[in-house]
Each structure stands twice: as structure tokens, then as C-alpha cells.
Scaffold this active site. Structure first.
Site, PDB file in Angstrom:
ATOM      1  N   TRP A 189       0.841  -1.192   0.000  1.00  0.00           N
ATOM      2  CA  TRP A 189       0.000   0.000   0.000  1.00  0.00           C
ATOM      3  C   TRP A 189       0.883   1.251   0.000  1.00  0.00           C
ATOM      4  O   TRP A 189       1.892   1.316   0.704  1.00  0.00           O
ATOM      5  CB  TRP A 189      -0.882  -0.017   1.248  1.00  0.00           C
ATOM      6  CG  TRP A 189      -1.679   1.222   1.477  1.00  0.00           C
ATOM      7  CD1 TRP A 189      -2.586   1.801   0.647  1.00  0.00           C
ATOM      8  CD2 TRP A 189      -1.660   2.022   2.671  1.00  0.00           C
ATOM      9  NE1 TRP A 189      -3.134   2.911   1.237  1.00  0.00           N
ATOM     10  CE2 TRP A 189      -2.587   3.079   2.473  1.00  0.00           C
ATOM     11  CE3 TRP A 189      -0.968   1.953   3.877  1.00  0.00           C
ATOM     12  CZ2 TRP A 189      -2.828   4.052   3.444  1.00  0.00           C
ATOM     13  CZ3 TRP A 189      -1.208   2.918   4.840  1.00  0.00           C
ATOM     14  CH2 TRP A 189      -2.127   3.943   4.615  1.00  0.00           C
TER      15      TRP A 189
ATOM     16  N   TYR B 246      -5.224  -0.366  -4.515  1.00  0.00           N
ATOM     17  CA  TYR B 246      -3.925   0.280  -4.424  1.00  0.00           C
ATOM     18  C   TYR B 246      -3.450   0.669  -5.825  1.00  0.00           C
ATOM     19  O   TYR B 246      -3.232  -0.189  -6.688  1.00  0.00           O
ATOM     20  CB  TYR B 246      -2.886  -0.631  -3.775  1.00  0.00           C
ATOM     21  CG  TYR B 246      -3.178  -1.037  -2.347  1.00  0.00           C
ATOM     22  CD1 TYR B 246      -4.132  -0.370  -1.566  1.00  0.00           C
ATOM     23  CD2 TYR B 246      -2.506  -2.099  -1.756  1.00  0.00           C
ATOM     24  CE1 TYR B 246      -4.395  -0.744  -0.267  1.00  0.00           C
ATOM     25  CE2 TYR B 246      -2.758  -2.488  -0.439  1.00  0.00           C
ATOM     26  CZ  TYR B 246      -3.712  -1.808   0.296  1.00  0.00           C
ATOM     27  OH  TYR B 246      -3.967  -2.188   1.594  1.00  0.00           O
TER      28      TYR B 246
ATOM     29  N   TRP C 141      -1.903  -3.383  10.074  1.00  0.00           N
ATOM     30  CA  TRP C 141      -1.225  -2.435   9.206  1.00  0.00           C
ATOM     31  C   TRP C 141      -0.804  -1.210  10.007  1.00  0.00           C
ATOM     32  O   TRP C 141      -1.363  -0.931  11.055  1.00  0.00           O
ATOM     33  CB  TRP C 141      -2.081  -2.052   8.002  1.00  0.00           C
ATOM     34  CG  TRP C 141      -3.417  -1.405   8.238  1.00  0.00           C
ATOM     35  CD1 TRP C 141      -4.612  -2.044   8.441  1.00  0.00           C
ATOM     36  CD2 TRP C 141      -3.720  -0.005   8.235  1.00  0.00           C
ATOM     37  NE1 TRP C 141      -5.632  -1.124   8.578  1.00  0.00           N
ATOM     38  CE2 TRP C 141      -5.107   0.128   8.446  1.00  0.00           C
ATOM     39  CE3 TRP C 141      -2.945   1.151   8.063  1.00  0.00           C
ATOM     40  CZ2 TRP C 141      -5.755   1.373   8.505  1.00  0.00           C
ATOM     41  CZ3 TRP C 141      -3.581   2.387   8.118  1.00  0.00           C
ATOM     42  CH2 TRP C 141      -4.963   2.487   8.330  1.00  0.00           C
TER      43      TRP C 141
ATOM     44  N   LYS D 226      12.090   9.377  13.232  1.00  0.00           N
ATOM     45  CA  LYS D 226      12.708  10.306  12.284  1.00  0.00           C
ATOM     46  C   LYS D 226      12.014  11.662  12.230  1.00  0.00           C
ATOM     47  O   LYS D 226      12.580  12.633  11.710  1.00  0.00           O
ATOM     48  CB  LYS D 226      12.754   9.686  10.891  1.00  0.00           C
ATOM     49  CG  LYS D 226      11.403   9.444  10.238  1.00  0.00           C
ATOM     50  CD  LYS D 226      11.600   8.776   8.885  1.00  0.00           C
ATOM     51  CE  LYS D 226      10.278   8.409   8.223  1.00  0.00           C
ATOM     52  NZ  LYS D 226      10.489   7.697   6.939  1.00  0.00           N
TER      53      LYS D 226
ATOM     54  N   GLY E 282       5.852  -2.135   4.811  1.00  0.00           N
ATOM     55  CA  GLY E 282       6.119  -1.751   3.435  1.00  0.00           C
ATOM     56  C   GLY E 282       7.527  -1.215   3.334  1.00  0.00           C
ATOM     57  O   GLY E 282       8.251  -1.126   4.332  1.00  0.00           O
TER      58      GLY E 282
ATOM     59  N   GLN F  11      15.162  -1.091   4.107  1.00  0.00           N
ATOM     60  CA  GLN F  11      14.118  -0.961   5.125  1.00  0.00           C
ATOM     61  C   GLN F  11      13.553  -2.324   5.500  1.00  0.00           C
ATOM     62  O   GLN F  11      13.282  -2.601   6.668  1.00  0.00           O
ATOM     63  CB  GLN F  11      13.006  -0.040   4.614  1.00  0.00           C
ATOM     64  CG  GLN F  11      13.427   1.414   4.459  1.00  0.00           C
ATOM     65  CD  GLN F  11      12.349   2.256   3.795  1.00  0.00           C
ATOM     66  OE1 GLN F  11      11.653   1.804   2.884  1.00  0.00           O
ATOM     67  NE2 GLN F  11      12.188   3.481   4.258  1.00  0.00           N
TER      68      GLN F  11
END
Length: 334
Positions: free
Chosen positions: A21, A54, A205, A216, A285, A291
């Protein structure tokens, strides 16, 4: 990578699940998206979650292309149906028999597969009789186009009635996909206890709260360039509820907790949701392969009761618990 059973079923999924997503087909170019999928596979992730809405189908296409050539039996591919897709005609939305029947076929074409492991109602449809929706899902299962059925963001009451009808139709709802994080805990009061009773797991999610729990974003400072908060394709709208200085100040209190454990803030956030026994998987994601490589390390982290208490204390002023925030649109969007 650890694996967990999904609901009261025999299906095992990777407890870190890759979701696309807001990335594939929109924020991330196709070649980078494929690199992210490859990083997920290399890290032991076998479960991939997407939805027809999406990027209006493009996310399914990109995911299908990225997984092409992989052994299908070694993957668990999930998608969803509800929101407007395609030409956005009056029947291109919702959970009617027509839209579900056409939606699963379109998703399978885009994904390049004969079946999905889990087909999910992306929201509850207040305009279609639940009996019609459940019977349509039963047909999808009987046809072999989906092996299991799940839902997303359903209330406790909707889960209970949906499960009753599903069992009468010869299958079970095995999963719910809600938003859940150390900051957003609206499922804990009603949805989780009801799900435990009904044999339903959570696939959650936004476990990192749109990136806020990475640390951050700093109070009093502009968002970092290229971050979700600066994305005008939808990411900035999703994250804005967390970009309050008081919330960011509380999040900063998690830094010494993560440091003491020798893990990143993101790993702490993912490990926190996985500490809930009703959570089968955390959706993560990525816009960059590294990541994924970092976030999957949360699968190795166990948080003891003392650490969980410290997290609660750090975030106490910013935690959202209102159970009424679990809801679906009252009316279809087209």
C-alpha cells in the site's frame, strides 16, 4: 523469520508480512519495487499483501510481476476487495455478489496467479446485505479462486455476525486487518477479545504509525525530505494525525528503550505489535530494500513485561484507544 498460524486454520504465514500500500505503482518505481520484494524474499518473508484499490490495480500488477517465477506453493498472496476500482461505475465498488465475483477475477489476472491464499473484505459494506456478501465469498472459496477469507477494519459486532453466517455457508473468516500500533490501540477493547473467541487473527497495518515510531520526525522540525509526510499522493494525509509536537515528544521517549535493547525504533515498534498473541503478522512496506532488511529483525525480538510497561508509560499521553474509531464508510464512495 518466525511463522504463525492465521486464525483457527492450518495456514502459516510469516509474522512479518510485506504490504505494498502507498508504494507499488505510486511512490516507488517498478524496478525499485521489485528490489524490495526480492529483499523480502531473501529475508524469509513468504506472505505478501496487496489490494485491488492500491494505485487502481497497478500495485497488484507490480507485485505479480515481482513474484513471477517464484514457487507458488511457497508463497501466501493476499488481496482485498471493496473500494472503487477500474472505471468506477456504480457496481465497481462494495461487497455485492457482482463486485466480488468480478473483483476476484480481475485481481487474479493482475497478480498472474490462479488463486490467492486470502481474499479480504477491505471494509464492511453497509449497503449490501451481509448474507449476500458471505454467500459470494463462499462461492469464491468453492471455486478455488481463494483458499481463505478475511476482513479488514470490521467491528466486533460485524465480526461476530459475519462469522456466524460464514460458518453456516461452510467456511470461516480467519483474519481481520486493522490499524494497530503502540500509538493506535482501538482494537484492544472489543475487536481483539471477540476475535480470540471466534478464531480470528489480526494482520495489522501501520505498526510503525506511518513511520512516526521510527523517530525520524522530530518535534519543532520540518519532516525529512522524501519522507511520507512530504508525499502529496496520499501519504501526507495518512500521517498528519501523528505529527503533533506532543506526540513526537512522547515518541522520542522510546529512544533509550530501544537503545537499551540494541534495536532500532522501528524494530521496537514492530516487536511491540507482535507481542500481542492475537496478532498473526505485522504488515511492513518499503521504498528501499534496506528498510525490509532492518524491519524483519523484529521477528527475533521478544519484549518482556518490564519493557512493555516502559513503552506504555512513555506514550501514555498520546495513545488512542477509542473503540468507536474502528469503522467503515457509511456509504460507498461511488
Amino acid at each position: 523469520m518466525a511463522y504463525r498460524y492465521l486464525g483457527n486454520s492450518g495456514l502459516k504465514i510469516s509474522e512479518i508480512t510485506y504490504g505494498n500500500w502507498l508504494t507499488h505503482g505510486s511512490q516507488v518505481e517498478n524496478d525499485m519495487a521489485e528490489k524490495c520484494v526480492r529483499a523480502a524474499l531473501d529475508a524469509g518473508i513468504t506472505t505478501f499483501d496487496t489490494a485491488d484499490v492500491y494505485a487502481n490495480g497497478a500495485a497488484e500488477t507490480v507485485l505479480g510481476q515481482a513474484l513471477a517465477g517464484e514457487r507458488r506453493e511457497g508463497l501466501e498472496i493476499f488481496t482485498k476487495v471493496y473500494f472503487p476500482v477500474g472505471e468506477r461505475g456504480p457496481n465497481d465498488t462494495g461487497l455485492s455478489r457482482k463486485h466480488i465475483s468480478e473483483g476476484i477475477d480481475a485481481s487474479l489476472r493482475r497478480l498472474g496467479t490462479d488463486y490467492v491464499d486470502l481474499y479480504q473484505a477491505h471494509r464492511y459494506d453497509h449497503e449490501t446485505p451481509l448474507e449476500e456478501t458471505i454467500q459470494a465469498f463462499a462461492d469464491v472459496v468453492r471455486s478455488g479462486k481463494a483458499l481463505y477469507i478475511g476482513v479488514s477494519e470490521w467491528t466486533a459486532e460485524q465480526l461476530r455476525e459475519g462469522q456466524r453466517l460464514a460458518r453456516e455457508a461452510g467456511f470461516s473468516i480467519i483474519s481481520n486487518q486493522p490499524q494497530y500500533s503502540a500509538l493506535w490501540r482501538v482494537i484492544e477493547e472489543k475487536v481483539v477479545p471477540t476475535s480470540e473467541e471466534l478464531g480470528i487473527s489480526q494482520i495489522v497495518w501501520s505498526p510503525i504509525a506511518q513511520g512516526v515510531l521510527t523517530g525520524k520526525y522530530k518535534p519543532g522540525q520540518a519532516p525529512p525530505a522524501g519522507s511520507r509526510a512530504t508525499d502529496d499522493k496520499g501519504g501526507d494525509q495518512m500521517i498528519k494525525r501523528y505529527l503533533d509536537d506532543s506526540v513526537l515528544t512522547d515518541v522520542a521517549k522510546l529512544e533509550p528503550i530501544a537503545a537499551d535493547l540494541g534495536i532500532t525504533m522501528a524494530q521496537l515498534a514492530v516487536a511491540w505489535v507482535l507481542a500481542n498473541d492475537n496478532v498473526a503478522a505485522a504488515l511492513v512496506g518499503a521504498s528501499r530494500p534496506e528498510q525490509i532488511s532492518e524491519n524483519v529483525k523484529a521477528s527475533e525480538v521478544t519484549l518482556d513485561a518490564d519493557v512493555l510497561t516502559k513503552i506504555d508509560e512513555a506514550l501514555s499521553g498520546s495513545i488512542i484507544r477509542d473503540a468507536s474509531l474502528t469503522k467503515s464508510p457509511e456509504k460507498r464512495l461511488v
